[in-house]
Design an enzyme around this catalytic site. Structure first.
Site, PDB file in Angstrom:
ATOM      1  N   VAL A   1       0.976  -1.195   0.072  1.00 28.89           N
ATOM      2  CA  VAL A   1       0.002   0.051   0.084  1.00 28.89           C
ATOM      3  C   VAL A   1       0.897   1.231   0.043  1.00 28.89           C
ATOM      4  O   VAL A   1       1.843   1.414   0.810  1.00 28.89           O
ATOM      5  CB  VAL A   1      -0.723  -0.155   1.164  1.00 28.89           C
ATOM      6  CG1 VAL A   1      -1.805   1.335   1.289  1.00 28.89           C
ATOM      7  CG2 VAL A   1      -1.694  -1.209   1.468  1.00 28.89           C
ATOM      8  N   CYS A   2       0.592   2.088  -0.922  1.00 29.82           N
ATOM      9  CA  CYS A   2       1.148   3.485  -0.859  1.00 29.82           C
ATOM     10  C   CYS A   2       0.103   4.522  -0.893  1.00 29.82           C
ATOM     11  O   CYS A   2      -0.898   4.456  -0.295  1.00 29.82           O
ATOM     12  CB  CYS A   2       2.196   3.598  -2.137  1.00 29.82           C
ATOM     13  SG  CYS A   2       1.150   3.722  -3.772  1.00 29.82           S
ATOM     14  N   TYR A   3       0.459   5.615  -1.257  1.00 27.50           N
ATOM     15  CA  TYR A   3      -0.489   6.800  -1.348  1.00 27.50           C
ATOM     16  C   TYR A   3      -1.861   6.689  -2.322  1.00 27.50           C
ATOM     17  O   TYR A   3      -2.717   6.615  -1.848  1.00 27.50           O
ATOM     18  CB  TYR A   3       0.230   8.121  -1.557  1.00 27.50           C
ATOM     19  CG  TYR A   3       1.228   8.510  -0.494  1.00 27.50           C
ATOM     20  CD1 TYR A   3       0.872   9.278   0.626  1.00 27.50           C
ATOM     21  CD2 TYR A   3       2.477   8.295  -0.883  1.00 27.50           C
ATOM     22  CE1 TYR A   3       1.707   9.589   1.780  1.00 27.50           C
ATOM     23  CE2 TYR A   3       3.429   8.644  -0.092  1.00 27.50           C
ATOM     24  CZ  TYR A   3       3.205   9.479   1.308  1.00 27.50           C
ATOM     25  OH  TYR A   3       3.918   9.509   2.210  1.00 27.50           O
TER      26      TYR A   3
ATOM     27  N   PHE B   1      -3.660   3.936  -0.234  1.00 26.61           N
ATOM     28  CA  PHE B   1      -4.297   4.133   1.263  1.00 26.61           C
ATOM     29  C   PHE B   1      -5.414   5.314   1.124  1.00 26.61           C
ATOM     30  O   PHE B   1      -6.458   5.252   1.746  1.00 26.61           O
ATOM     31  CB  PHE B   1      -3.133   4.802   2.204  1.00 26.61           C
ATOM     32  CG  PHE B   1      -3.979   5.262   3.592  1.00 26.61           C
ATOM     33  CD1 PHE B   1      -4.312   4.198   4.455  1.00 26.61           C
ATOM     34  CD2 PHE B   1      -4.078   6.434   3.617  1.00 26.61           C
ATOM     35  CE1 PHE B   1      -4.696   4.344   5.322  1.00 26.61           C
ATOM     36  CE2 PHE B   1      -4.930   6.769   5.037  1.00 26.61           C
ATOM     37  CZ  PHE B   1      -4.913   5.884   5.839  1.00 26.61           C
TER      38      PHE B   1
END
Length: 103
Positions: free
Chosen positions: A62-64, A91
């Site tokens: 998971v990243c931005y 996210f």
């Protein structure tokens, strides 16, 4: 060549069984809010994660916004993990529809 798959927020929310959710955002963003059961992953703890996580455990990165997680997922897949996913939307997409944990 080992590669990763894309996974939706809903599929992660409904995941059945063991899964390692790794959050590659910066530490401040992680502290301000992250997915339940997510662990921060960065250059400092990457080798420990690879050593300590069973290779048959599915990994969700998971990243931005679901962009940089694709590159990270590829790197993790190359470490011998059988199932690696990049969560589409990152996210921000999770936060729009699911619960968030703050520290």
């Amino acid at each position: 060549m080992t590669t990763f798959s894309h996974i939706s927020v809903q599929d992660v929310a409904n995941f059945d069984g063991d899964v390692a959710i790794v959050d590659i955002r910066d530490p401040q963003s992680y502290a301000n809010g992250h997915m339940p059961n997510a662990s921060p992953l960065n250059n400092d703890n990457f080798s420990a994660f690879v050593e300590n996580t069973p290779k048959d455990t599915p990994v969700v990165v998971v990243c931005y916004h679901g962009i940089s997680s694709q590159q990270a997922a590829q790197v993790i897949a190359q470490q011998g993990f059988a199932e690696v996913y990049s969560m589409d939307g990152g996210f921000e997409a999770w936060r729009a529809n699911q619960s968030v944990v703050t520290e």
